[in-house]
Design a protein around this motif. Structure first.
Motif, mmCIF file in Angstrom:
data_model
loop_
_atom_site.group_PDB
_atom_site.id
_atom_site.type_symbol
_atom_site.label_atom_id
_atom_site.label_comp_id
_atom_site.label_asym_id
_atom_site.label_seq_id
_atom_site.Cartn_x
_atom_site.Cartn_y
_atom_site.Cartn_z
ATOM 1 N N GLY A 151 0.798 -1.217 0.000
ATOM 2 C CA GLY A 151 0.000 0.000 0.000
ATOM 3 C C GLY A 151 0.828 1.262 0.000
ATOM 4 N N ILE A 152 2.073 1.193 0.447
ATOM 5 C CA ILE A 152 2.972 2.353 0.438
ATOM 6 C C ILE A 152 3.726 2.446 -0.879
ATOM 7 C CG2 ILE A 152 4.921 3.445 1.618
ATOM 8 C CD1 ILE A 152 4.032 2.037 4.160
ATOM 9 N N VAL A 153 4.191 1.303 -1.379
ATOM 10 C CA VAL A 153 4.959 1.300 -2.621
ATOM 11 C C VAL A 153 4.073 1.615 -3.815
ATOM 12 C CG1 VAL A 153 6.433 -0.104 -4.112
ATOM 13 C CG2 VAL A 153 6.620 -0.326 -1.639
ATOM 14 N N ARG A 154 2.913 0.980 -3.909
ATOM 15 C CA ARG A 154 1.975 1.218 -5.017
ATOM 16 C C ARG A 154 0.595 1.520 -4.448
ATOM 17 N NH1 ARG A 154 3.150 -0.249 -10.192
ATOM 18 N NH2 ARG A 154 1.254 0.947 -10.560
ATOM 19 N N PRO A 155 0.388 2.742 -3.958
ATOM 20 C CA PRO A 155 -0.944 3.057 -3.406
ATOM 21 C C PRO A 155 -2.034 3.069 -4.465
ATOM 22 C CG PRO A 155 0.425 5.032 -3.543
ATOM 23 C CD PRO A 155 1.316 3.876 -3.863
ATOM 24 N N ASP A 156 -1.652 3.247 -5.740
ATOM 25 C CA ASP A 156 -2.666 3.252 -6.785
ATOM 26 C C ASP A 156 -3.247 1.870 -7.042
ATOM 27 O OD1 ASP A 156 -0.138 2.484 -7.610
ATOM 28 O OD2 ASP A 156 -0.559 2.968 -9.711
ATOM 29 N N LEU A 157 -2.503 0.818 -6.680
ATOM 30 C CA LEU A 157 -2.974 -0.541 -6.899
ATOM 31 C C LEU A 157 -3.424 -1.229 -5.612
ATOM 32 C CD1 LEU A 157 -0.287 -1.845 -9.418
ATOM 33 C CD2 LEU A 157 -2.554 -0.927 -9.920
ATOM 34 N N HIS A 158 -2.749 -0.938 -4.501
ATOM 35 C CA HIS A 158 -3.023 -1.652 -3.260
ATOM 36 C C HIS A 158 -3.421 -0.719 -2.120
ATOM 37 C CE1 HIS A 158 -1.217 -5.172 -5.157
ATOM 38 N NE2 HIS A 158 -0.213 -4.395 -5.530
ATOM 39 N N GLY A 159 -3.651 0.568 -2.398
ATOM 40 C CA GLY A 159 -4.039 1.495 -1.342
ATOM 41 C C GLY A 159 -5.508 1.362 -0.965
ATOM 42 N N LYS A 160 -5.934 2.196 -0.009
ATOM 43 C CA LYS A 160 -7.320 2.157 0.439
ATOM 44 C C LYS A 160 -8.289 2.611 -0.652
ATOM 45 C CE LYS A 160 -6.203 2.917 5.306
ATOM 46 N NZ LYS A 160 -6.416 3.778 6.489
ATOM 47 N N HIS A 161 -7.860 3.566 -1.501
ATOM 48 C CA HIS A 161 -8.723 4.113 -2.539
ATOM 49 C C HIS A 161 -8.307 3.635 -3.926
ATOM 50 C CE1 HIS A 161 -10.305 6.699 0.598
ATOM 51 N NE2 HIS A 161 -9.067 7.075 0.875
ATOM 52 N N ALA A 162 -7.721 2.428 -4.003
ATOM 53 C CA ALA A 162 -7.296 1.907 -5.303
ATOM 54 C C ALA A 162 -8.500 1.645 -6.187
ATOM 55 C CB ALA A 162 -6.498 0.622 -5.117
ATOM 56 N N GLY A 163 -8.448 2.102 -7.450
ATOM 57 C CA GLY A 163 -9.526 1.889 -8.413
ATOM 58 C C GLY A 163 -10.599 2.941 -8.384
ATOM 59 N N ALA A 164 -10.563 3.898 -7.453
ATOM 60 C CA ALA A 164 -11.583 4.945 -7.399
ATOM 61 C C ALA A 164 -11.287 6.007 -8.437
ATOM 62 C CB ALA A 164 -11.626 5.570 -6.005
ATOM 63 N N ALA A 165 -12.351 6.653 -8.982
ATOM 64 C CA ALA A 165 -12.179 7.692 -9.998
ATOM 65 C C ALA A 165 -11.595 8.938 -9.358
ATOM 66 C CB ALA A 165 -13.521 8.018 -10.632
ATOM 67 N N PRO A 166 -10.656 9.600 -10.018
ATOM 68 C CA PRO A 166 -10.077 10.805 -9.447
ATOM 69 C C PRO A 166 -11.105 11.913 -9.373
ATOM 70 C CG PRO A 166 -9.325 10.515 -11.699
ATOM 71 C CD PRO A 166 -10.080 9.267 -11.340
ATOM 72 N N ALA A 167 -11.029 12.687 -8.320
ATOM 73 C CA ALA A 167 -11.982 13.784 -8.106
ATOM 74 C C ALA A 167 -11.320 15.101 -8.434
ATOM 75 C CB ALA A 167 -12.481 13.786 -6.662
ATOM 76 N N THR A 168 -12.175 16.086 -8.891
ATOM 77 C CA THR A 168 -11.693 17.426 -9.216
ATOM 78 C C THR A 168 -12.140 18.387 -8.130
ATOM 79 O OG1 THR A 168 -11.906 16.941 -11.549
ATOM 80 C CG2 THR A 168 -11.728 19.262 -10.918
ATOM 81 N N SER A 169 -11.220 19.130 -7.577
ATOM 82 C CA SER A 169 -11.514 20.080 -6.510
ATOM 83 C C SER A 169 -11.777 21.436 -7.121
ATOM 84 C CB SER A 169 -10.328 20.173 -5.536
ATOM 85 O OG SER A 169 -10.108 18.920 -4.939
ATOM 86 N N LEU A 170 -12.934 22.010 -6.794
ATOM 87 C CA LEU A 170 -13.311 23.327 -7.278
ATOM 88 C C LEU A 170 -13.450 24.258 -6.094
ATOM 89 C CD1 LEU A 170 -16.021 22.307 -9.881
ATOM 90 C CD2 LEU A 170 -13.613 22.834 -10.285
ATOM 91 N N GLY A 171 -12.830 25.406 -6.181
ATOM 92 C CA GLY A 171 -12.909 26.373 -5.099
ATOM 93 C C GLY A 171 -14.102 27.282 -5.286
ATOM 94 N N GLY A 172 -14.759 27.656 -4.207
ATOM 95 C CA GLY A 172 -15.902 28.540 -4.275
ATOM 96 C C GLY A 172 -16.007 29.359 -3.021
ATOM 97 N N ALA A 173 -17.022 30.216 -3.017
ATOM 98 C CA ALA A 173 -17.195 31.062 -1.851
ATOM 99 C C ALA A 173 -17.624 30.248 -0.652
ATOM 100 C CB ALA A 173 -18.235 32.156 -2.154
#
Length: 214
Positions: A151-173
């Motif tokens: 999970g540390i070496v390859r968090p994209d494959l074995h991490g807690k959020h592996a396989g989840a779609a990336p999210a876009t952060s939008l700033g607002g008031a």
């Protein structure tokens, strides 16, 4: 190595070769007695061993252990045994005794050779210095440790959020809103992808749009 220079090496004097020779000789003698005992066991007389009370001089393992060696080598399977065991009519004959002696001595020689190679590679003058042993390398870089830290070496494959779609952060008031790319709630300016006017001033964007219409 720094550790080697900080200690006084033990000199290679005559004590070490003599000790090695005595240990090897004792192993060979023990192999002879084991071979005779194995021959009697195969012949049906049971496990036999030299009588510790017989002989002319005292020994921690019995005098007959040493005095019976000439008879054992000549194929006498009753040499050095107690009277009750020597009178057993099912003792091994010379052929079986010699065969068991050869087998046990070969096993002892192979074991001594393996032990000598191991000692020379581990503590001998030609040993490899400054290198980790196979056990140390397995403990640090083996499959077990790699699976543990996957999970540390390859968090994209074995991490807690592996396989989840990336999210876009939008700033607002009102704070930060997490949106997924492709969400229909995003307007054209917020949709991911190449945009011509991103990072440009408003009048440059307007001028470029007018030029494209012409």
């Amino acid at each position: 190595m720094q550790r080697e220079r900080r200690r006084d090496p033990y000199p290679w004097t005559w004590e070490i070769p003599v000790g090695v020779a005595l240990a090897g000789g004792f192993a060979l003698v023990t192999g002879l007695q084991l071979g005779r005992s194995l021959a009697n066991l195969l012949a049906g007389a049971g496990w036999t061993w030299p009588d510790p009370d017989a002989g002319q001089f005292t020994s921690p393992i019995g005098t007959a252990f040493w005095t019976s060696l000439p008879g054992v080598v000549t194929g006498d399977s009753s040499a050095g045994l107690a009277e009750q065991e020597a009178s057993n009519g099912r003792l091994a004959g010379p052929s079986l005794t010699w065969g068991c002696l050869i087998v046990t001595e070969l096993l002892v020689v192979v074991a001594l050779g393996w032990l000598a190679i191991f000692v020379l590679l581990r503590w001998g003058p030609g040993r490899m210095r400054g290198m980790a042993t196979s056990a140390e390398a397995e403990r640090m870089l083996g499959v077990t440790r790699l699976r543990k830290v996957a999970g540390i070496v390859r968090p994209d494959l074995h991490g807690k959020h592996a396989g989840a779609a990336p999210a876009t952060s939008l700033g607002g008031a009102g704070g930060r809103v997490q949106r997924t790319p492709g969400d229909p709630s995003l307007d054209a300016a917020e949709q991911p992808g190449p945009q011509l006017g991103r990072g440009l001033s408003p009048w440059l964007v307007a001028g470029r749009g007018t030029k494209e219409k012409r």
